[in-house]
Design an enzyme around this catalytic site. Structure first.
Site, mmCIF file in Angstrom:
data_model
loop_
_atom_site.group_PDB
_atom_site.id
_atom_site.type_symbol
_atom_site.label_atom_id
_atom_site.label_comp_id
_atom_site.label_asym_id
_atom_site.label_seq_id
_atom_site.Cartn_x
_atom_site.Cartn_y
_atom_site.Cartn_z
ATOM 1 N N GLU A 231 56.771 68.147 18.281
ATOM 2 C CA GLU A 231 57.656 68.278 19.450
ATOM 3 C C GLU A 231 59.034 67.696 19.130
ATOM 4 O O GLU A 231 60.061 68.263 19.525
ATOM 5 C CB GLU A 231 57.051 67.559 20.671
ATOM 6 N N GLY B 31 31.821 79.339 8.014
ATOM 7 C CA GLY B 31 30.708 79.099 8.935
ATOM 8 C C GLY B 31 30.252 77.648 8.868
ATOM 9 O O GLY B 31 31.070 76.740 8.670
ATOM 10 N N GLU C 266 56.370 50.671 17.986
ATOM 11 C CA GLU C 266 55.866 49.599 18.859
ATOM 12 C C GLU C 266 55.000 50.229 19.944
ATOM 13 O O GLU C 266 55.084 51.450 20.173
ATOM 14 C CB GLU C 266 57.048 48.860 19.507
ATOM 15 N N PRO C 267 54.208 49.414 20.640
ATOM 16 C CA PRO C 267 53.344 49.996 21.677
ATOM 17 C C PRO C 267 54.131 50.871 22.666
ATOM 18 O O PRO C 267 53.618 51.879 23.131
ATOM 19 C CB PRO C 267 52.741 48.766 22.359
ATOM 20 N N GLU D 92 56.385 61.323 10.253
ATOM 21 C CA GLU D 92 57.797 61.745 10.044
ATOM 22 C C GLU D 92 58.326 62.496 11.264
ATOM 23 O O GLU D 92 59.180 63.376 11.132
ATOM 24 C CB GLU D 92 57.922 62.620 8.778
HETATM 25 C C1 LIG Z 1 48.847 58.659 10.143
HETATM 26 C C2 LIG Z 1 49.969 57.930 10.804
HETATM 27 C C3 LIG Z 1 50.729 57.040 10.074
HETATM 28 C C4 LIG Z 1 51.769 56.316 10.703
HETATM 29 N N1 LIG Z 1 52.442 55.389 9.969
HETATM 30 C C5 LIG Z 1 53.412 54.656 10.569
HETATM 31 C C6 LIG Z 1 54.086 53.618 9.833
HETATM 32 O O1 LIG Z 1 53.816 53.391 8.642
HETATM 33 N N2 LIG Z 1 55.024 52.881 10.466
HETATM 34 C C7 LIG Z 1 55.344 53.094 11.773
HETATM 35 O O2 LIG Z 1 56.223 52.387 12.275
HETATM 36 N N3 LIG Z 1 54.721 54.059 12.522
HETATM 37 C C8 LIG Z 1 53.745 54.828 11.943
HETATM 38 N N4 LIG Z 1 53.066 55.789 12.675
HETATM 39 C C9 LIG Z 1 53.391 55.979 14.065
HETATM 40 C C10 LIG Z 1 54.190 57.251 14.286
HETATM 41 O O3 LIG Z 1 55.497 57.118 13.785
HETATM 42 C C11 LIG Z 1 54.194 57.528 15.807
HETATM 43 O O4 LIG Z 1 52.844 57.787 16.174
HETATM 44 C C12 LIG Z 1 55.049 58.718 16.157
HETATM 45 O O5 LIG Z 1 56.414 58.399 16.003
HETATM 46 C C13 LIG Z 1 54.808 59.171 17.609
HETATM 47 O O6 LIG Z 1 54.875 58.094 18.473
HETATM 48 P P1 LIG Z 1 53.712 57.833 19.553
HETATM 49 O O7 LIG Z 1 52.406 57.924 18.849
HETATM 50 O O8 LIG Z 1 54.027 56.587 20.263
HETATM 51 O O9 LIG Z 1 53.789 59.051 20.541
HETATM 52 P P2 LIG Z 1 54.818 59.189 21.780
HETATM 53 O O10 LIG Z 1 56.201 58.984 21.314
HETATM 54 O O11 LIG Z 1 54.307 58.390 22.896
HETATM 55 O O12 LIG Z 1 54.613 60.734 22.096
HETATM 56 C C14 LIG Z 1 53.487 61.239 22.809
HETATM 57 C C15 LIG Z 1 53.663 62.750 22.954
HETATM 58 O O13 LIG Z 1 54.885 63.020 23.654
HETATM 59 C C16 LIG Z 1 55.721 63.859 22.870
HETATM 60 N N5 LIG Z 1 57.127 63.517 23.068
HETATM 61 C C17 LIG Z 1 57.696 62.300 23.042
HETATM 62 N N6 LIG Z 1 59.016 62.389 23.269
HETATM 63 C C18 LIG Z 1 59.287 63.701 23.443
HETATM 64 C C19 LIG Z 1 60.465 64.455 23.715
HETATM 65 N N7 LIG Z 1 61.667 63.871 23.809
HETATM 66 N N8 LIG Z 1 60.367 65.791 23.833
HETATM 67 C C20 LIG Z 1 59.172 66.408 23.697
HETATM 68 N N9 LIG Z 1 58.023 65.765 23.449
HETATM 69 C C21 LIG Z 1 58.079 64.430 23.334
HETATM 70 C C22 LIG Z 1 55.284 63.587 21.431
HETATM 71 O O14 LIG Z 1 55.622 64.661 20.566
HETATM 72 C C23 LIG Z 1 53.779 63.450 21.596
HETATM 73 O O15 LIG Z 1 53.192 64.732 21.678
HETATM 74 C C24 LIG Z 1 52.038 56.515 12.073
HETATM 75 C C25 LIG Z 1 51.273 57.440 12.807
HETATM 76 C C26 LIG Z 1 50.249 58.138 12.184
HETATM 77 C C27 LIG Z 1 49.418 59.090 12.995
#
Ligand SMILES: Cc1cc2nc3c(=O)[nH]c(=O)nc-3n(C[C@H](O)[C@H](O)[C@H](O)COP(=O)(O)OP(=O)(O)OC[C@H]3O[C@@H](n4cnc5c(N)ncnc54)[C@H](O)[C@@H]3O)c2cc1C
Length: 385
Positions: free
Chosen positions: A372, A344, A135-136, A368
């Protein structure tokens, strides 16, 4: 290159991997030649054809038992198929194997009706699904969900909220939506043609993937829409640790395959390309790129294959798969980058396989669970934090 140490762990499934590789060469490479020049994501019809054809040959969803329509292969074999898909360099090969649009481990916990109606068509490659979890304001912290699942008087459900970054939502037959019910996070099956389920924004990823926003506007569902029949976190996570490990190891294997392909491409180029009167492979800075890459790829492969064996033995611990996914995805990013450096400007030009892989491989450090988050899992297992 000589026989690699990891080939010791690959010996058991050589035949099935060879058979998959020849399917890719014989059928998918010629088909890939027909891919449109514009756009990196193969057209949906072509992906569907590859999926069905591979299912017919027994490669797609191969680790599913035969009674579900799979081939009953051990997980070690499946991991090697994903490796072979990545190392083939064929852009259609990854679609020949079940991924995030294929049979969900969640549905293995489904009721007999759900298995019949939803899981089996996925295993046969006849249907696809999507998983709407993120979710957002709930990404890595996946269960801080604000989407709600309220109970209706007749025992049915009403889902409301907003999901984001959902892969395959534009082509799926149904979504598995995770929402907050009174008993906790719960997974629901929602047909994509539900009149109150709306696709919002479509986000284009770095390498052409399409991710979608899904809007749940009082989506009314029958009581039996709950995956596994029982609401609550147990049902939503009913697939357990084993499936999380499997998902991460499949990504790790694909990364290792991609890294192997990039390394091979880099070595071939370094043997041919000349600069300052010498083949560039004779220069130590170029050797450094390629030898470091070989060491890292071999280590990532050994780790992934060993973890896959633990899964088959039933002794896999989640921190092992997290280590393998972390190592393999970060290795693949570095190895593709180094192979591109060796090429290159040639590798940087649009249309060159390395230029595409440089953009493609980056998502592997996010899906997956981010790198981090893999470290968080390992740190916890080490008694830290
Ligand atoms: C190609 C792709 C396919 C996807 N497909 C799906 C899908 O089919 N269904 C679905 O539901 N979602 C999907 N996603 C979403 C994906 O699961 C999320 O982007 C992912 O879980 C990370 O969440 P976020 O982007 O909100 O980052 P955030 O959780 O906001 O994290 C931002 C940064 O903070 C770091 N961070 C967060 N918490 C911690 C912590 N406790 N300790 C250290 N670092 C931390 C993260 O590693 C990252 O670097 C997809 C994303 C991509 C890129």
């Amino acid at each position: 290159m000589s026989t690699s140490p990891s080939s010791v762990l690959e010996a058991d499934h050589r035949e099935i991997v060879d058979s998959f590789t020849s399917f890719v060469r014989r059928e998918l490479v010629p088909l890939a030649a027909e891919l449109p020049e514009s756009g990196d994501l193969p057209p949906a019809e072509m992906r569907a054809y590859v999926r069905r054809r591979s299912a017919k040959l027994g490669f797609y969803a191969a680790d599913h038992p035969e009674e579900l329509g799979g081939s009953g292969m051990p997980f070690t074999a499946v991991v090697q198929l994903h490796h072979a898909a990545g190392s083939s360099g064929c852009p259609l090969a990854p679609y020949a194997l079940a991924g995030s649009d294929g049979p969900s481990p969640l549905l293995r916990q489904g009721t007999p009706e759900q298995i019949e109606r939803y899981l089996k068509p996925l295993v046969r490659g006849e249907a696809t699904r999507c998983l709407a979890l993120t979710e957002p304001n709930a990404g890595s912290d996946a269960f801080r969900l604000t989407s709600t699942a309220g109970r209706r008087d007749d025992g049915g459900w009403v889902l409301s909220g907003r999901k984001t970054f959902v892969s395959n939502a534009g082509h799926a037959d149904f979504a598995i939506v995770v929402a907050q019910a009174e008993a906790g996070a719960t997974a629901f099956i929602v047909p994509m043609d539900h009149p109150r389920l709306r696709i919002g924004q479509c986000y284009a990823g770095m390498s052409g993937e399409e991710l979608y926003e899904l809007i749940l506007d009082d989506v009314e569902l029958p009581a039996d829409a709950v995956v596994g029949g029982e609401p609550g976190i147990g049902a939503a996570l009913g697939h357990g640790i084993d499936s999380l490990s499997r998902g991460r190891l499949v990504v790790a294997a694909m990364c290792n395959g991609i890294a192997e392909y990039a390394l091979r491409t880099g070595v071939e180029y370094a043997r041919e390309r000349r600069a300052f009167g010498e083949r560039i492979g004779a220069y130590q800075h170029v050797q450094e790129h390629l030898v470091t890459s070989r060491a890292e790829v071999e280590a990532a492969k050994l780790l992934t294959l060993a973890c896959a064996r633990l899964v088959d033995d039933g002794t896999e611990a989640p921190e092992n798969a997290a280590l393998a996914k972390l190592t393999a995805s970060e290795t693949a990013v570095r190895v593709v980058d180094r192979a591109l450096r060796v090429h290159g400007a040639t590798g940087w030009v649009r249309g060159h396989p390395l230029e595409f892989l440089y953009r493609y491989v980056r998502m592997m450090t996010i899906i997956e669970g981010t790198s981090e988050i893999q470290k968080v899992i390992v740190a916890r297992a080490m008694g830290l934090g």
